[in-house]
Design a protein around this motif. Structure first.
Motif, PDB file in Angstrom:
ATOM      1  N   PHE A 158      -4.738  -3.725  12.429  1.00  0.00           N
ATOM      2  CA  PHE A 158      -3.623  -4.498  11.864  1.00  0.00           C
ATOM      3  C   PHE A 158      -3.874  -4.775  10.381  1.00  0.00           C
ATOM      4  N   ARG A 159      -5.102  -5.088  10.079  1.00  0.00           N
ATOM      5  CA  ARG A 159      -5.497  -5.319   8.680  1.00  0.00           C
ATOM      6  C   ARG A 159      -5.355  -4.034   7.868  1.00  0.00           C
ATOM      7  N   LEU A 160      -5.797  -2.923   8.435  1.00  0.00           N
ATOM      8  CA  LEU A 160      -5.685  -1.634   7.747  1.00  0.00           C
ATOM      9  C   LEU A 160      -4.224  -1.245   7.568  1.00  0.00           C
ATOM     10  N   TRP A 161      -3.411  -1.474   8.587  1.00  0.00           N
ATOM     11  CA  TRP A 161      -1.975  -1.178   8.482  1.00  0.00           C
ATOM     12  C   TRP A 161      -1.337  -1.970   7.343  1.00  0.00           C
ATOM     13  N   ALA A 162      -1.666  -3.258   7.246  1.00  0.00           N
ATOM     14  CA  ALA A 162      -1.106  -4.090   6.174  1.00  0.00           C
ATOM     15  C   ALA A 162      -1.539  -3.582   4.807  1.00  0.00           C
ATOM     16  N   ALA A 163      -2.804  -3.188   4.688  1.00  0.00           N
ATOM     17  CA  ALA A 163      -3.313  -2.699   3.402  1.00  0.00           C
ATOM     18  C   ALA A 163      -2.611  -1.413   2.981  1.00  0.00           C
TER      19      ALA A 163
END
Length: 715
Positions: A158-163
């Protein structure tokens, strides 16, 4: 006995039964394993950035530069930095190649002090360094959004997707498509500022204050004139939220920490801010205040911009949008995921501060871009200065950062709740694995796979759409280099050139800068206030171009002589232009007729770097005054044969009284405000480095050794 007590004293902080060496090795291995997934995510961000824009931005052909917007105009300041640093070994404080000179120190659109811009220019030159800094900026956009998402509770993919989604977002693509270089340099640092301030206000150390101040400085040194106001409002929202969610006993401490971040930022920025005191008084923008704010839209219409991917949308005037550029594509998934936020807020109490803060920040930015409507319109009427900020829809670029993190938190909550709901559930399958037969597939695996697939498809869609929109493999105008090189060989002296007259040849400007040729009709939305007085009808004289490059259908000045023709562009010599440096009777300089070319004595003149003009010669007659057709501005100093001498400006151009005989007149631009600001910035930087050193592992180790020696413990 003493040795035994010393050893016991050192061991008392360690868990029972574990030796210090073993414990150290354990924590080292644990930390490495903990950071391994993070490092993998950072590598993915870097790889996607390379695939996204690396082919264009990491092309080290100095003649390759995108031409879809104002890239040529934006390239002038990287080229100025190259000329100053690489050719003359000095910081360019004056821009001698725009109009009759313009203060680079004191220019709000000045990104020299931003290392992401200037270090690549120093290494690879103006054009290639500019492109490399764009690639680095996209990487920084992803990394900053990753940190922002992490600080506010996003984990794993989820963090990678947001980035990745913010890095690939349409707003950043828009800035590069239109060639708004300094705006892109600054926009990518907003997530860093959001994350670092929130982090700093929750901690007790001083290192976090330093890092937050650095992030603020990285935004403001990019020269995006709107960004100081944007950043002040955004960080005020974050600070207010942090104070609201803190215990009453902690609020004063957090307020002091916020003030410390502001003070460190101002100290670090002093080298840029102090010269702006003169710049604000003595320079002006060509554009008038935007009283109608036509780029503003109601919030519902503004959100629609995030989901439209049709290329025609860029300039379509619909949905109450009167003008401006509208391209902010991030796809439908982030907006759909916002519907999960109320449920997440009601269930995940530990995330309420983060959710509330992000939601308020997002709504404030949306309401601000809707400034033609209630309630923000009353603020604009109360503070008319805000009308100078055009294109309020640019706020949607910044708003996409908290929007994406909010959406990520919604998706993350959906996964957590789905995992809890499907615990123990399996889908029946009839597949054998050797001698074993699977009894069923866990439902949570299906949930994970489906959610991961949806997020991956959303990234793929945004990547595909915005890559084609943002990047184009194009080249500089080769004809501009051919024509201007010919002219420079034909006449190697210092003179002013007009590229296109009133119809400026914007795509010729990089060639003019690279060849160090002052372009008198180039004014990239800013000018000196004194120009209006210099060119009044009753003005005795003013600077004019010696050569004009114009298309055949453009009007020709009187007495112009055709010198050459370059594939649809004519080169004209204008014989009535005054020389850049000349001596003349002081009375003639004040008369209504003014000096003409035939009654002045030209002098040898050259720029020795951006900040220095050297004139050599003797007066045409006793009592003559020297005039150099370069704009006067606070910070110019005069040396006659190396000795200080007073300036004698004429019609707001540089000048001096001339003693008899031949002398060397050196005009040096070194504003005192720059010197003072540089000293303050260096002192602040030294203090910040000292803080980092003291609180670093090395500093802690040295402090521990000193404490050990004080307590009589062996090293």
């Amino acid at each position: 006995m003493h040795m035994t007590s010393s050893i016991l004293a050192r061991l008392k902080n360690w868990p029972s039964g574990i030796k210090p060496a073993v414990q150290t090795r354990f924590w080292t291995q644990w930390r490495q394993k903990r950071w391994l997934p993070c490092a993998a995510e950072w590598l993915i961000i870097l790889a996607v950035a390379y695939l996204y824009g690396g082919q264009v931005t990491l092309n080290f052909d100095g003649q390759q530069l995108q031409q879809t917007g104002e890239h040529n105009e934006s390239a002038t300041l990287p080229l100025l930095a190259e000329i100053g640093l690489r050719r003359y070994g000095e910081i360019p404080l004056w821009n001698p190649y725009m109009l009759t000179g313009f203060p680079h120190a004191g220019d709000l659109i000045n990104h020299f002090w931003n290392p992401v811009s200037t270090i690549p220019v120093l290494i690879w030159g103006g054009i290639n360094g500019m492109k490399v800094s764009i690639f680095v900026s996209f990487v920084l956009a992803g990394m900053g959004q990753w940190l922002f998402a992490h600080i506010f509770g996003l984990r794993s993919w989820f963090r990678l997707w947001a980035a990745l989604l913010f890095m690939l977002s349409g707003g950043l693509a828009l800035l590069w498509r239109l060639g708004w270089y300094e705006l892109l340099l600054g926009a990518v640092w907003f997530p860093w500022c959001f994350a670092s301030l929130w982090w700093a206000l929750k901690r007790k150390d001083r290192t976090s204050l330093v890092l937050a101040a650095v992030c603020v400085a990285m935004v403001l040194t990019t020269g995006g004139g709107y960004y100081p106001v944007y950043l002040f409002v955004c960080l005020s929202v974050l600070a207010a939220a942090a104070l609201l969610w803190a215990r009453r006993s902690e609020r004063w401490s957090k307020l002091r920490r916020a003030a410390a971040v502001a003070a460190l930022s101002l100290g670090l920025l002093a080298v840029m801010l102090l010269p702006l005191v003169d710049g604000y008084r003595l320079t002006a923008r060509d554009t008038l205040p935007d009283q109608q704010q036509l780029g503003s839209q109601p919030i519902a219409y503004a959100l629609f911009n995030y989901v439209v991917s049709a290329p025609e949308w860029l300039n379509v005037d619909v949905l109450s949008k009167g003008s401006g550029w509208s391209w902010f594509y991030i796809g439908f998934l982030p907006l759909a995921a916002l519907t999960l936020i109320p449920l997440a807020y009601s269930r995940a109490r530990w995330h309420r501060p983060a959710l509330s803060t992000l939601a308020v920040l997002f709504v404030v930015l949306l309401a601000w871009q809707a400034n033609r409507y209630f309630p923000v319109r009353f603020l604009y009427d109360w503070i008319p200065f805000l009308y100078t900020f055009r294109f309020p829809n640019r706020l949607l670029i910044i708003a996409s950062s908290p929007l994406i993190v909010l959406a990520g938190l919604g998706l993350q909550y959906f996964m957590v709740e789905g995992r809890r709901w499907s615990r123990g559930w399996r889908l029946a399958v009839a597949q054998k694995y050797g001698d074993r037969q699977a009894s069923g597939l866990p439902v949570r695996w299906v949930l994970y796979g489906a959610l991961l697939l949806i997020m991956a498809l959303s990234l793929r869609d945004v990547y595909r759409v915005n890559k084609g929109f943002a990047f184009a493999d194009q080249r500089l105008n080769a004809k501009s280099y051919t024509a201007l090189k010919w002219l420079k060989q034909y006449d190697p002296d210092l003179y002013y050139t007009s590229l296109g007259g009133d119809a400026v040849f914007w795509d010729w400007v990089p060639a003019g800068y690279e060849l160090e040729m002052p372009i008198i009709n180039f004014r990239y939305n800013r000018r000196l206030v004194s120009m209006a007085d210099q060119r009044r009808p009753e003005s005795p004289f003013f600077a004019s171009p010696k050569y004009l490059l114009a298309r055949p259908d453009q009007p020709k000045p009187e007495n112009a002589e055709l010198l050459n023709h370059f594939d649809g562009v004519d080169l004209w010599f204008l014989p009535d232009a005054l020389p850049v440096a000349f001596s003349a009777d002081p009375g003639l300089l004040l008369s209504s007729g003014g000096p003409k070319k035939e009654n002045v004595s030209p002098l040898a003149v050259r720029y020795d770097g951006p900040n220095q003009i050297v004139v050599q010669g003797e007066p045409g007659q006793v009592g003559d005054q020297l005039v150099v057709l370069v704009s006067n501005y606070p910070g110019w100093r005069l040396l006659v044969d190396g000795q200080p001498a007073p300036l004698q400006p004429a019609n707001d151009y540089l000048g001096a009284m001339m003693p008899g005989g031949e002398h060397t007149y050196t005009f040096v631009f070194r504003p005192s405000k720059h010197v003072i600001g540089l000293a303050i910035s260096l002192l602040t930087l030294a203090a910040m480095l000292a803080i980092l050193l003291v609180e670093s592992p090395l500093g802690a180790r040295l402090a521990g050794r000193r404490a050990g020696r004080t307590n009589g413990l062996p090293d």
